[in-house]
Design an enzyme around this catalytic site. Structure first.
Site, PDB file in Angstrom:
ATOM      1  N   GLU A 112      -6.482 -12.784   2.248  1.00 29.01           N
ATOM      2  CA  GLU A 112      -7.645 -12.057   3.092  1.00 29.01           C
ATOM      3  C   GLU A 112      -8.526 -11.090   2.312  1.00 29.01           C
ATOM      4  O   GLU A 112      -8.008 -10.149   1.760  1.00 29.01           O
ATOM      5  CB  GLU A 112      -6.991 -11.423   4.093  1.00 29.01           C
ATOM      6  N   GLU A 116     -20.554  -6.892   1.695  1.00 24.91           N
ATOM      7  CA  GLU A 116     -19.475  -5.880   2.212  1.00 24.91           C
ATOM      8  C   GLU A 116     -19.836  -4.670   1.549  1.00 24.91           C
ATOM      9  O   GLU A 116     -19.660  -4.339   0.654  1.00 24.91           O
ATOM     10  CB  GLU A 116     -18.079  -6.716   2.216  1.00 24.91           C
ATOM     11  N   LYS A 166       3.143  -4.837  -4.963  1.00 19.72           N
ATOM     12  CA  LYS A 166       2.063  -3.990  -5.903  1.00 19.72           C
ATOM     13  C   LYS A 166       1.226  -3.448  -4.751  1.00 19.72           C
ATOM     14  O   LYS A 166       0.013  -3.974  -4.462  1.00 19.72           O
ATOM     15  CB  LYS A 166       1.310  -5.022  -6.741  1.00 19.72           C
ATOM     16  N   CYS A 193     -11.426  -4.328   6.994  1.00 19.94           N
ATOM     17  CA  CYS A 193     -12.034  -5.430   6.830  1.00 19.94           C
ATOM     18  C   CYS A 193     -12.709  -5.927   8.111  1.00 19.94           C
ATOM     19  O   CYS A 193     -13.697  -6.820   7.815  1.00 19.94           O
ATOM     20  CB  CYS A 193     -11.049  -6.554   6.350  1.00 19.94           C
TER      21      CYS A 193
HETATM   22  P1  NDP Z   1      -9.477  -4.778  -4.973  1.00 19.91           P
HETATM   23  O1  NDP Z   1      -9.579  -6.127  -4.584  1.00 19.91           O
HETATM   24  O2  NDP Z   1     -10.057  -4.355  -6.164  1.00 19.91           O
HETATM   25  O3  NDP Z   1      -7.684  -4.402  -4.890  1.00 19.91           O
HETATM   26  C1  NDP Z   1      -6.859  -5.103  -4.013  1.00 19.91           C
HETATM   27  C2  NDP Z   1      -5.376  -4.925  -4.717  1.00 19.91           C
HETATM   28  O4  NDP Z   1      -5.531  -5.690  -5.847  1.00 19.91           O
HETATM   29  C3  NDP Z   1      -4.980  -3.606  -5.462  1.00 19.91           C
HETATM   30  O5  NDP Z   1      -3.629  -3.470  -5.305  1.00 19.91           O
HETATM   31  C4  NDP Z   1      -5.351  -3.875  -7.001  1.00 19.91           C
HETATM   32  O6  NDP Z   1      -4.801  -2.921  -7.700  1.00 19.91           O
HETATM   33  C5  NDP Z   1      -5.190  -5.313  -7.158  1.00 19.91           C
HETATM   34  N1  NDP Z   1      -5.555  -5.902  -8.046  1.00 19.91           N
HETATM   35  C6  NDP Z   1      -6.879  -5.896  -8.704  1.00 19.91           C
HETATM   36  N2  NDP Z   1      -6.980  -6.568  -9.790  1.00 19.91           N
HETATM   37  C7  NDP Z   1      -6.022  -7.345  -9.830  1.00 19.91           C
HETATM   38  C8  NDP Z   1      -5.368  -8.456 -10.552  1.00 19.91           C
HETATM   39  N3  NDP Z   1      -6.206  -8.740 -11.828  1.00 19.91           N
HETATM   40  N4  NDP Z   1      -4.243  -8.964 -10.511  1.00 19.91           N
HETATM   41  C9  NDP Z   1      -3.520  -8.607  -9.530  1.00 19.91           C
HETATM   42  N5  NDP Z   1      -3.787  -7.432  -8.754  1.00 19.91           N
HETATM   43  C10 NDP Z   1      -5.021  -6.930  -8.805  1.00 19.91           C
HETATM   44  O7  NDP Z   1      -9.826  -3.906  -3.788  1.00 19.91           O
HETATM   45  P2  NDP Z   1     -10.084  -2.443  -3.668  1.00 19.91           P
HETATM   46  O8  NDP Z   1      -8.803  -1.722  -3.151  1.00 19.91           O
HETATM   47  O9  NDP Z   1     -10.434  -1.816  -5.230  1.00 19.91           O
HETATM   48  O10 NDP Z   1     -11.451  -2.207  -2.836  1.00 19.91           O
HETATM   49  C11 NDP Z   1     -12.619  -2.794  -3.398  1.00 19.91           C
HETATM   50  C12 NDP Z   1     -13.391  -3.498  -2.169  1.00 19.91           C
HETATM   51  O11 NDP Z   1     -12.493  -4.683  -1.713  1.00 19.91           O
HETATM   52  C13 NDP Z   1     -13.725  -2.743  -1.085  1.00 19.91           C
HETATM   53  O12 NDP Z   1     -14.952  -2.245  -1.593  1.00 19.91           O
HETATM   54  C14 NDP Z   1     -14.003  -3.954  -0.094  1.00 19.91           C
HETATM   55  O13 NDP Z   1     -15.169  -4.364  -0.339  1.00 19.91           O
HETATM   56  C15 NDP Z   1     -12.973  -4.710  -0.428  1.00 19.91           C
HETATM   57  N6  NDP Z   1     -11.615  -4.553   0.312  1.00 19.91           N
HETATM   58  C16 NDP Z   1     -11.474  -5.551   1.273  1.00 19.91           C
HETATM   59  C17 NDP Z   1     -10.537  -5.390   2.191  1.00 19.91           C
HETATM   60  C18 NDP Z   1     -10.052  -6.335   3.245  1.00 19.91           C
HETATM   61  O14 NDP Z   1      -9.206  -5.920   4.108  1.00 19.91           O
HETATM   62  N7  NDP Z   1     -10.821  -7.375   3.528  1.00 19.91           N
HETATM   63  C19 NDP Z   1      -9.440  -4.353   1.916  1.00 19.91           C
HETATM   64  C20 NDP Z   1      -9.544  -3.461   0.967  1.00 19.91           C
HETATM   65  C21 NDP Z   1     -10.862  -3.675   0.038  1.00 19.91           C
HETATM   66  P3  NDP Z   1      -5.496  -1.675  -8.007  1.00 19.91           P
HETATM   67  O15 NDP Z   1      -5.559  -0.663  -6.939  1.00 19.91           O
HETATM   68  O16 NDP Z   1      -4.696  -1.040  -9.073  1.00 19.91           O
HETATM   69  O17 NDP Z   1      -6.834  -2.087  -8.651  1.00 19.91           O
END
Ligand code: NDP
Length: 492
Positions: A249, A384, A174, A283
């Site tokens: 992570e 962050e 996903k 990240c």
């Molecule tokens: P999210 O944590 O919102 O999303 C990551 C993944 O999880 C996406 O595929 C998302 O789907 C999915 N997801 C969201 N809610 C659920 C749920 N309830 N059950 C299962 N899967 C779910 O991160 P974002 O991509 O929106 O980024 C937001 C923030 O996250 C950034 O601003 C940053 O702070 C952090 N981030 C950190 C990263 C890292 O590597 N440490 C990488 C990316 C983001 P969908 O896209 O459909 O919401």
């Protein structure tokens, strides 16, 4: 215009959902790449069932044969690198050279994992009883859910899917809703490499709907997630109730420490790379520079000059050094943090708003931004931001630098600039991050080296390198007694 499809049980199937979103180029929102129909819960469940049906024969496929398919995938990634890099840049916004680097990293990880297929060894353990011994074997969990973010939409999925497959699991993938095109290309290349139907399934749907359905499906035995802390912790709680393994992570607030004896050119160039590379959307991005007083003015002055010289633009232009923010929501969020920094009393010394020069008005461009006079209690020092925003904090000496660096809930990456060997080793010993760098940026890693964080950044096993398969296998212990007699004495 392309409508992306789910890949379920070896077939590309269009979703019946009426819920759609457009996939837009963040450098130019008039450029629409395609349309995503957000998968329904029923479609997500069907993907898990397809993975479940394929699980038995895939786990019985010898590991080296599984590895050969993953190795073929690595070659296909390299053969398609240029096309895929252009797609990645158009979809996510990073520069072409960053896209090429990400794809090569993914190919390297796939190669490493393919090699691991021939090293899925257990242990043989001598017994305290005569004509007895014990041994261990590593086995797959069954169906694994892989949930990924948008910032590395090729490398992160590959560094989860490749080890999961090599270990003998089937996968439901996903990806983030805003990077469907690269996700579909990766899955197509895995299929072309020869994966049997149902072994890898793709669901393009929203996290709260399709993602939730997958993660909570009773056939899913392990969940590997990268993304925000809010979502990661929620998945951890949900999976804990079912006794399902979780690897998360999550966020970072990665510090770089600059001491008085640092090579200042190196410190500045590396901090520019760490803070503004990939538009700060890594990240491991550098988001706090902790600098001793004696060299702080010099550091800030040089950082401003370098940040202002960065060429901002469409990542597909080879002269661009920093691309756009990924989408409207992140763009707003980064600019909101600029306001928060100002309101909290930090001094904005560079950037701090949208970059709106020629050719930039149709994209989500933000100027590289530097705040000076940041104190540890400010939100821009603690949360962050996930954009090109650096907070500079002044400290008296090494001791205070360590205390400020560790004053964070996160623990992903860090770095130090100094040539003092004793301080380097104290830093390595005391810094509370899963990865650390000496005289180099907080970003960057190698395919054969473990990757992960501690504190609230990481839950579960590290990924990649020698730890790549840990999360995707479970151990079985086997006792063998070849005496042919009832056991004498007791084993406790
Ligand atoms: P999210 O944590 O919102 O999303 C990551 C993944 O999880 C996406 O595929 C998302 O789907 C999915 N997801 C969201 N809610 C659920 C749920 N309830 N059950 C299962 N899967 C779910 O991160 P974002 O991509 O929106 O980024 C937001 C923030 O996250 C950034 O601003 C940053 O702070 C952090 N981030 C950190 C990263 C890292 O590597 N440490 C990488 C990316 C983001 P969908 O896209 O459909 O919401």
């Amino acid at each position: 215009m392309e409508t992306y499809r789910n890949y379920i049980g070896g077939k590309w199937v269009e979703s019946v959902s009426a819920n759609r979103t457009e996939n837009k180029n963040p450098a130019n929102v008039d450029d629409v790449l395609g349309v995503v129909r957000l998968a329904t819960r029923e479609e997500a469940a069907r993907a898990v069932e397809a993975a479940s049906e394929a699980a038995r024969s895939w786990r019985q496929t010898p590991a080296p044969a599984r590895g050969r398919i993953v190795a073929r995938f690595a070659r296909l990634l390299e053969e398609n690198k240029e096309d895929l890099a252009r797609l990645l840049t158009r979809e996510e916004g990073k520069t072409l050279s960053e896209s090429r680097g990400e794809i090569q990293r993914a190919a390297n990880v796939a190669d490493f994992c393919a090699g691991e297929a021939r090293r899925m060894n257990g242990e043989t353990i001598p017994s305290e009883l005569p004509s007895n011994f014990a041994y261990t074997i590593k086995q797959p969990h069954g169906v694994v859910a892989v949930v990924t973010p948008w910032n590395f939409p090729v490398a992160i999925p590959v560094w989860k899917i490749a080890p999961a497959l090599v270990a003998g699991n089937t996968v439901v993938f996903k990806p983030a809703t805003n990077t469907p095109a690269t996700a579909a290309r990766i899955v197509a290349l895995f299929a072309e490499a020869g994966l049997p139907a149902g072994v890898l399934n793709l669901v393009l749907g929203s996290g709260s709907d399709a993602g939730d359905e997958i993660v909570n499906h009773r056939a899913v035995r392990a969940v590997s997630f990268t993304g925000s802390n809010g979502v990661g912790v929620k998945l951890y709680e949900q999976c804990a109730r079912r006794g399902v393994r979780v690897q998360c992570e999550m966020g970072g607030k990665n510090p770089v420490i600059v001491l008085e004896d640092a090579d200042m050119n190196l410190a500045v160039e590396s901090t520019v790379q760490g803070a503004f590379g990939s538009t700060g959307q890594r990240c491991t991005a550098t988001s706090r520079a902790i600098v001793v007083d004696r060299v702080a003015d010099n550091f800030i002055e040089r950082m401003i000059a370098r940040a202002e010289s960065l060429r901002i633009g469409d990542g597909s232009d080879p002269s661009t050094e920093m691309g756009p923010i990924v989408d409207a929501a992140q763009f707003r969020s980064v600019l909101q943090y600029v306001d928060i920094g100002r309101e909290d009393g930090a001094s904005l010394v560079c950037g701090g708003g949208p970059a709106d020069g020629a050719g930039l008005r149709k994209g989500y461009f933000v100027k590289p931004t530097i705040f000076a006079g940041v104190t540890p209690d400010m939100r821009i020092a603690r949360e962050e931001i996930f954009g090109p925003v650096l907070s500079v904090m002044r400290v008296r000496d090494f001791e205070e630098a360590m205390q400020v660096a560790n004053d964070s809930e996160f623990g992903l990456s860090s770095s130090i600039f100094t040539n003092d060997a004793a301080r380097i080793f104290r830093f390595v010993e005391e810094i509370e991050t899963g990865m650390t760098h000496i005289n180099s940026p907080t970003t960057g890693g190698e395919a054969h080296v473990p990757f992960g964080g501690i504190k609230s950044t990481g839950i579960g096993d590290f990924e990649q390198g020698s730890t790549a398969l840990d999360f995707y296998t479970e151990l079985k212990v086997v006792y063998v007694d070849y005496t042919g007699r009832k056991r004498e004495g007791n084993l406790y």
